[in-house]
Write an enzyme that holds these catalytic residues in place. Structure first.
Site, PDB file in Angstrom:
ATOM      1  CD  GLU A  21      -4.316   6.777   2.103  1.00  0.00           C
ATOM      2  OE1 GLU A  21      -4.484   5.652   1.341  1.00  0.00           O
ATOM      3  OE2 GLU A  21      -3.292   6.829   2.894  1.00  0.00           O
ATOM      4  CG  HIS A  41       0.789   6.388  -0.357  1.00  0.00           C
ATOM      5  ND1 HIS A  41       0.015   7.672  -0.019  1.00  0.00           N
ATOM      6  CD2 HIS A  41       0.078   5.693   0.552  1.00  0.00           C
ATOM      7  CE1 HIS A  41      -1.121   7.457   0.864  1.00  0.00           C
ATOM      8  NE2 HIS A  41      -0.863   6.093   1.237  1.00  0.00           N
ATOM      9  CG  HIS A  68      -1.523   1.273   1.204  1.00  0.00           C
ATOM     10  ND1 HIS A  68      -2.602   1.790   0.570  1.00  0.00           N
ATOM     11  CD2 HIS A  68      -1.228   2.454   2.180  1.00  0.00           C
ATOM     12  CE1 HIS A  68      -3.010   3.024   1.045  1.00  0.00           C
ATOM     13  NE2 HIS A  68      -2.345   3.427   1.970  1.00  0.00           N
ATOM     14  CB  SER A  81      -2.606  -0.407  -2.761  1.00  0.00           C
ATOM     15  OG  SER A  81      -3.437   0.610  -1.824  1.00  0.00           O
TER      16      SER A  81
HETATM   17 FE    FE Z   1      -2.452   5.322   2.758  1.00  0.00          FE
END
Ligand code: FE
Ligand code: PHE
Length: 287
Positions: A175, A134, A129, A194
Site C-alpha cells: 500500500e 494495485h 484504488h 491512487s
Molecule cells: Fe489497497
C-alpha cells in the site's frame, strides 16, 4: 485490504468465494467520467514519481483514460504477463478469503467507483484504488510472485495468530511502499499512486520519516489508516522484498512475540535514514 468485521458468509447474489460479476455495461457515463478525471490527475503526477515497473504496467495493460476498464479485457493482458487476474468483489472480504484469492493469483477488486464529491478521499477501496493502484505492479514478475506468496503467508499467519504483524508488512509495502532507484526515491505502493495528495506528500513533504526497509522493523511498526503516513519504508529493489519474504516466518513471529512495537514516528539507531521527518504535518493534523 481485507477486514474481518464482516459476516463470514457472502450476501445474496455473491458467489461462495465472494466474487461477483463486474457487470461492466452497467457503469454510467458519470461513473466513467470519475475514472477519467482521477486517471488524468494521476497520469500527470506520476511520471518521475512512480517507479518504472508501475508506469510500464500501466502502459502494458492499456489502462488509459477513456473510462472504467472491463476486467475481461484487462485480464487477457494481465494473465499473459504474470498469470494474475482481477476478480470483482462487493467490498471488503474476510481475511482468509482475501488471502486465498492472492495465493491463487487473483486480486479481489471493488466494483464500485467513488462519487464525484469523493475524488480525494474515501474510506473503502473502490475500483480506482484497486485497479489503477494495485494492478500495474502485478505485471512485474517479481512483485507478482511476492503477492502470491503474501496470500499463502496470510493464511499461515492467521493460523499462527500473527496477522497483525503481517498486515503491517502489506501496509508498508503493497500500500505505501517506496523504492530507491539511481534517479531517486520512487513510489510503488497502491495507496500512494491512487492518491493525488499522497503522491506528492510521500516523496516531497518534510514531515514523514523515510527509512530503509527491514522486515522485522516493519512488522513492529503500527500504521495509520486515517491520514498520510508518518513513516515510509524504502526498498533497495523489488527482488529484496521477495527474497526477504521467502524465508520461513515462524522463527520471526516467535521473535516478534517478545519484541515491543516501535512508535510510529520513532527512528532507531539501526534505521537506515533517507529522511528524518519533521512530523510537522502529523502534529498539525493530530486526531
Ligand atoms: Fe489497497
Ligand atoms: N515466507 C512467509 C512465511 O513463511 C510467507 C510470506 C511470503 C509472507 C510473502 C509475506 C510475504 O510465513
Amino acid at each position: 485490504m481485507s477486514a474481518d468485521r464482516f459476516s463470514a458468509s457472502p450476501a445474496e447474489g455473491v458467489r461462495a468465494d465472494w466474487t461477483i460479476d463486474q457487470d461492466w455495461p452497467r457503469y454510467t457515463p458519470e461513473e466513467h467520467q470519475v475514472w477519467v478525471t482521477l486517471y488524468e490527475r494521476q497520469a500527470a503526477l506520476l511520471p518521475g514519481r512512480a517507479c518504472e515497473p508501475f508506469l510500464n504496467g500501466l502502459k502494458a495493460l492499456d489502462l488509459h483514460g477513456d473510462g472504467i476498464p472491463d476486467f475481461a479485457e484487462l485480464n487477457r493482458k494481465l494473465n499473459a504477463l504474470t498469470g494474475w487476474a482481477v476478480v470483482a468483489v462487493p467490498g471488503l472480504v474476510p481475511d482468509e478469503v482475501f488471502f486465498d484469492h492472492l495465493a491463487n493469483r487473483r486480486f479481489p477488486a471493488g466494483r464500485f467507483i467513488r462519487r464525484p464529491d469523493q475524488l480525494d478521499y474515501l474510506e473503502e477501496p473502490d475500483i480506482f484504488h484497486d485497479v489503477f493502484g494495485h494492478v500495474p505492479m502485478l505485471t512485474d514478475p517479481t512483485f507478482a510472485d511476492y503477492m502470491k506468496a503474501y496470500g499463502e503467508g496470510g493464511l499461515r499467519a492467521t493460523r499462527l495468530g500473527r496477522l497483525q504483524n503481517l498486515a503491517r508488512l502489506y501496509w508498508y509495502t503493497v500500500e505505501f511502499g517506496l523504492i530507491d532507484t539511481p534517479e531517486g526515491l520512487r513510489i510503488y505502493g497502491a495507496g500512494i499512486v491512487s492518491s493525488r495528495g499522497e503522491s506528492v506528500f510521500s516523496l516531497e513533504d518534510p514531515s514523514p520519516n523515510r527509512l530503509g526497509f527491514e522486515l522485522l522493523r516493519v512488522m513492529r511498526t503500527p500504521y495509520r489508516i486515517d491520514d498520510y503516513q508518518q513513516v515510509y519504508f524504502v526498498l533497495p529493489s523489488l527482488q529484496r522484498l521477495l527474497d526477504d519474504t521467502l524465508q520461513d516466518f515462524a522463527p520471526i513471529y516467535a521473535r516478534l512475540e517478545a519484541l515491543p512495537d516501535i512508535a510510529i514516528d520513532a527512528i532507531t539507531p539501526e534505521d537506515k535514514l533517507f529522511t528524518r521527518g519533521t512530523q510537522a504535518y502529523a502534529k498539525t493534523h493530530a486526531a
